[in-house]
Design a protein around this motif. Structure first.
Motif, PDB file in Angstrom:
ATOM      1  N   ILE A 115       0.838  -1.207   0.000  1.00 21.80           N
ATOM      2  CA  ILE A 115       0.000   0.000   0.000  1.00 21.80           C
ATOM      3  C   ILE A 115       0.869   1.251   0.000  1.00 21.80           C
ATOM      4  O   ILE A 115       1.804   1.386   0.789  1.00 21.80           O
ATOM      5  N   GLU A 116       0.544   2.191  -0.915  1.00 19.69           N
ATOM      6  CA  GLU A 116       1.277   3.450  -1.025  1.00 19.69           C
ATOM      7  C   GLU A 116       0.318   4.621  -0.798  1.00 19.69           C
ATOM      8  O   GLU A 116      -0.852   4.576  -1.184  1.00 19.69           O
ATOM      9  N   GLU A 117       0.836   5.682  -0.194  1.00 17.96           N
ATOM     10  CA  GLU A 117       0.052   6.884   0.086  1.00 17.96           C
ATOM     11  C   GLU A 117       0.401   7.970  -0.933  1.00 17.96           C
ATOM     12  O   GLU A 117       1.535   8.044  -1.406  1.00 17.96           O
ATOM     13  N   ILE A 118      -0.559   8.816  -1.220  1.00 18.26           N
ATOM     14  CA  ILE A 118      -0.302   9.959  -2.086  1.00 18.26           C
ATOM     15  C   ILE A 118      -1.171  11.131  -1.637  1.00 18.26           C
ATOM     16  O   ILE A 118      -2.330  10.953  -1.207  1.00 18.26           O
ATOM     17  N   TYR A 119      -0.585  12.344  -1.672  1.00 12.60           N
ATOM     18  CA  TYR A 119      -1.278  13.569  -1.276  1.00 12.60           C
ATOM     19  C   TYR A 119      -0.998  14.630  -2.333  1.00 12.60           C
ATOM     20  O   TYR A 119       0.160  14.907  -2.654  1.00 12.60           O
ATOM     21  N   ILE A 120      -2.049  15.221  -2.865  1.00 11.53           N
ATOM     22  CA  ILE A 120      -1.913  16.233  -3.908  1.00 11.53           C
ATOM     23  C   ILE A 120      -2.715  17.469  -3.496  1.00 11.53           C
ATOM     24  O   ILE A 120      -3.928  17.388  -3.285  1.00 11.53           O
ATOM     25  N   GLY A 149     -10.424   7.985  -3.597  1.00 11.92           N
ATOM     26  CA  GLY A 149      -9.589   8.913  -2.837  1.00 11.92           C
ATOM     27  C   GLY A 149     -10.435   9.963  -2.119  1.00 11.92           C
ATOM     28  O   GLY A 149     -11.564  10.258  -2.515  1.00 11.92           O
ATOM     29  N   GLU A 150      -9.894  10.556  -1.080  1.00  6.27           N
ATOM     30  CA  GLU A 150     -10.614  11.549  -0.282  1.00  6.27           C
ATOM     31  C   GLU A 150     -10.261  12.957  -0.745  1.00  6.27           C
ATOM     32  O   GLU A 150      -9.093  13.265  -0.996  1.00  6.27           O
ATOM     33  N   VAL A 151     -11.277  13.796  -0.890  1.00  4.65           N
ATOM     34  CA  VAL A 151     -11.086  15.199  -1.292  1.00  4.65           C
ATOM     35  C   VAL A 151     -11.440  16.084  -0.102  1.00  4.65           C
ATOM     36  O   VAL A 151     -12.563  16.050   0.399  1.00  4.65           O
ATOM     37  N   LEU A 152     -10.461  16.874   0.369  1.00  4.08           N
ATOM     38  CA  LEU A 152     -10.647  17.734   1.547  1.00  4.08           C
ATOM     39  C   LEU A 152     -10.524  19.198   1.136  1.00  4.08           C
ATOM     40  O   LEU A 152      -9.561  19.595   0.481  1.00  4.08           O
ATOM     41  N   SER A 202      -6.220  12.877  -1.361  1.00  3.45           N
ATOM     42  CA  SER A 202      -5.369  11.852  -0.761  1.00  3.45           C
ATOM     43  C   SER A 202      -5.974  10.476  -1.004  1.00  3.45           C
ATOM     44  O   SER A 202      -7.191  10.332  -1.167  1.00  3.45           O
ATOM     45  N   GLY A 203      -5.107   9.478  -1.048  1.00  5.24           N
ATOM     46  CA  GLY A 203      -5.588   8.127  -1.291  1.00  5.24           C
ATOM     47  C   GLY A 203      -4.550   7.077  -0.950  1.00  5.24           C
ATOM     48  O   GLY A 203      -3.357   7.379  -0.821  1.00  5.24           O
ATOM     49  N   LEU A 204      -5.001   5.840  -0.786  1.00  7.49           N
ATOM     50  CA  LEU A 204      -4.149   4.684  -0.537  1.00  7.49           C
ATOM     51  C   LEU A 204      -4.335   3.704  -1.684  1.00  7.49           C
ATOM     52  O   LEU A 204      -5.454   3.216  -1.911  1.00  7.49           O
ATOM     53  N   PHE A 205      -3.263   3.431  -2.405  1.00  8.88           N
ATOM     54  CA  PHE A 205      -3.340   2.555  -3.569  1.00  8.88           C
ATOM     55  C   PHE A 205      -2.139   1.608  -3.585  1.00  8.88           C
ATOM     56  O   PHE A 205      -1.105   1.868  -2.959  1.00  8.88           O
ATOM     57  N   LEU A 253      -0.290  22.442  -6.553  1.00 10.01           N
ATOM     58  CA  LEU A 253       0.550  23.266  -5.679  1.00 10.01           C
ATOM     59  C   LEU A 253       1.645  22.443  -5.007  1.00 10.01           C
ATOM     60  O   LEU A 253       2.753  22.915  -4.798  1.00 10.01           O
ATOM     61  N   ASP A 254       1.329  21.201  -4.661  1.00 10.22           N
ATOM     62  CA  ASP A 254       2.299  20.346  -3.991  1.00 10.22           C
ATOM     63  C   ASP A 254       1.858  18.897  -4.158  1.00 10.22           C
ATOM     64  O   ASP A 254       0.661  18.612  -4.279  1.00 10.22           O
ATOM     65  N   ILE A 255       2.830  17.990  -4.179  1.00  8.25           N
ATOM     66  CA  ILE A 255       2.540  16.565  -4.258  1.00  8.25           C
ATOM     67  C   ILE A 255       3.528  15.807  -3.379  1.00  8.25           C
ATOM     68  O   ILE A 255       4.729  16.049  -3.436  1.00  8.25           O
ATOM     69  N   GLN A 256       3.019  14.917  -2.546  1.00  8.78           N
ATOM     70  CA  GLN A 256       3.830  14.096  -1.653  1.00  8.78           C
ATOM     71  C   GLN A 256       3.311  12.664  -1.732  1.00  8.78           C
ATOM     72  O   GLN A 256       2.136  12.430  -2.022  1.00  8.78           O
ATOM     73  N   GLY A 257       4.195  11.712  -1.456  1.00 13.69           N
ATOM     74  CA  GLY A 257       3.777  10.323  -1.488  1.00 13.69           C
ATOM     75  C   GLY A 257       4.844   9.401  -0.939  1.00 13.69           C
ATOM     76  O   GLY A 257       6.022   9.757  -0.862  1.00 13.69           O
ATOM     77  N   SER A 258       4.427   8.189  -0.541  1.00  9.34           N
ATOM     78  CA  SER A 258       5.373   7.214  -0.010  1.00  9.34           C
ATOM     79  C   SER A 258       6.210   6.579  -1.121  1.00  9.34           C
ATOM     80  O   SER A 258       7.301   6.074  -0.861  1.00  9.34           O
TER      81      SER A 258
END
Length: 429
Positions: free
Chosen positions: A342-347, A370-373, A383-386, A404-409
């Motif tokens: 499982i990998e995380e991602i945040y955009i 994925g979740e939209v906040l 954000s999501g777990l895939f 604006l920004d992207i982070q992930g495992s």
């Protein structure tokens, strides 16, 4: 030298050559190192005889490149169906087909190969070599037409569908129907509507060559439908698809030969087939299998699979299917992940909801769980777990200019995306 024949015995070989022509049309004769030059010439002439209106050629560095060129919006039917309609057979193939089925229908207890040879000679007056009969029986057993079981040291063959079966009763009901039927105008109209449905089916569904064959018998052509995105090459995978679907229906394992599209290496794989996936973007088809040795799900491309063999039945097949459905929520595409699973991602995105409300709607509609906040005015966090966030990159790039920004495992995937953005900035800004 043997005379050239347009018909074929081995469909898998012509399937591979047609794929090479259709997909890898840039290859020349010298690039085909797996077979001899004569074999290449024979297969090329077969393809040219079937697809004479779609064959083109070009020259580069004094080498000729032959390829298939098709505009799917202008063809009435898939021209690659010609390969399915060109299977060769001998007189003995036809005779043995009816002789064997006729004798085994009258002998539901089963008969040995030697006994069948003797009966064919006595009843029909035709003498066959016992090895020829054995090979035909083995072929029909592999196709599921016949069953084989041991009786002492003798192998007895019988029809897979015995005379007392449900289908036999159905056939008896049809046979008992009145011999002559008066077709009304309403019946004729229904048949015309059915032919229209078949005309659509032959191009829109798997095994479309069946519908194409029916239209050939009715001397009909497709004058109704055109398809903008038409993946005609996938008809060459239908034999493999049929074998896999049969195993899924019977809850059985399969073994097959898998050829890597990158390294060209071949490996023997074994697993439990559970589902067929079709890409809406490329049309590529995948078989989802559970690999017991690795204890995980894996997808294999159908165009890389050959020689599918059905094995034993799986006892806990339903549990494997339930486990697959549970895992699908974390699949972005067809990958079930690598080592980390499982990998995380945040955009973080900037979206003007007043001027571009459709962008936010896309985020909700295409986010695949994925979740939209909502962070603040015109700023949203997805954000999501895939299993494999690398598969998301093509979708993420559609929001270029709003990220604006992207982070992930998965740091490799994030770095790859950022590097592409940097290169694009250097080129255009």
């Amino acid at each position: 030298m043997a005379e050239f024949q347009e018909l074929i015995k081995n469909f898998d070989r012509i399937r591979d050559y047609m794929r090479q022509f259709f997909v890898y049309g840039y290859k020349s004769r010298s690039d085909y190192a797996e077979k001899s030059a004569r074999t290449y010439d024979n297969e090329r002439r077969r393809i040219e005889s079937w697809l004479s209106g779609y064959i083109q050629s070009s020259y580069s560095q004094k080498e000729k490149h032959v390829y298939i060129s098709v505009d799917s919006k202008t063809i009435p039917q898939n021209p690659l169906y010609a390969a399915w309609k060109s299977k060769s057979f001998t007189d003995n193939d036809i005779l043995l087909h009816f002789f064997l089925l006729d004798l085994l229908w009258d002998n539901p207890q089963g008969m040995s190969a030697g006994s069948l040879c003797d009966h064919i000679s006595a009843v029909y007056g035709v003498v066959f070599d016992s090895q020829t009969v054995r090979l035909k029986l083995k072929e029909y057993q592999d196709l599921g037409i016949l069953n084989a079981q041991k009786s002492g040291k003798t192998l007895l063959y019988g029809l897979a569908l015995s005379p007392g079966s449900e289908l036999s009763s159905h056939e008896a009901t049809i046979t008992a129907a009145p011999p002559s039927i008066q077709y009304s105008a309403q019946t004729s109209s229904a048949w015309e509507q059915l032919l229209t449905a078949i005309t659509y089916f032959q191009e829109a569904a798997p095994f479309g060559f069946i519908g194409s064959t029916i239209l050939d018998q009715e001397n009909r052509e497709n004058t109704w439908f055109q398809f903008k995105h038409h993946f005609i090459v996938h008809t060459l995978e239908d034999k493999v698809l049929a074998d896999i679907l049969s195993a899924i229906r019977q809850h059985k394992k399969i073994s097959f030969e898998n050829r890597s599209t990158r390294s060209k290496s071949t490996s023997l794989q074994q697993g439990i087939p559970l589902k067929i996936f079709v890409s809406t973007q490329t049309g590529r088809r995948y078989a989802c299998l559970y690999l017991e040795e690795r204890r995980r799900f894996t997808n294999f491309r159908l165009d890389s699979m050959n020689d599918v063999v059905t094995l034993e039945e799986v006892n806990d097949y339903e549990r494997k299917q339930q486990l697959l459905e549970k895992n699908l929520a974390q699949c972005w595409g067809v990958s079930f992940g690598g080592v980390s699973r499982i990998e995380e991602i945040y955009i973080k995105l900037q979206i003007d909801t007043q001027k571009e409300p459709h962008i936010l709607q896309r985020l909700y509609r295409e986010g695949r769980g994925g979740e939209v906040l909502h962070l603040r005015d015109n700023e949203y966090l997805y954000s999501g777990l895939f299993f494999d966030t690398n598969e998301m990159l093509s979708w993420v790039k559609t929001f270029t200019g709003r990220i604006l920004d992207i982070q992930g495992s998965n740091h490799f995937a994030v770095h790859k995306l950022v590097r592409d953005f940097q290169k694009m900035y250097e080129m255009y800004c």
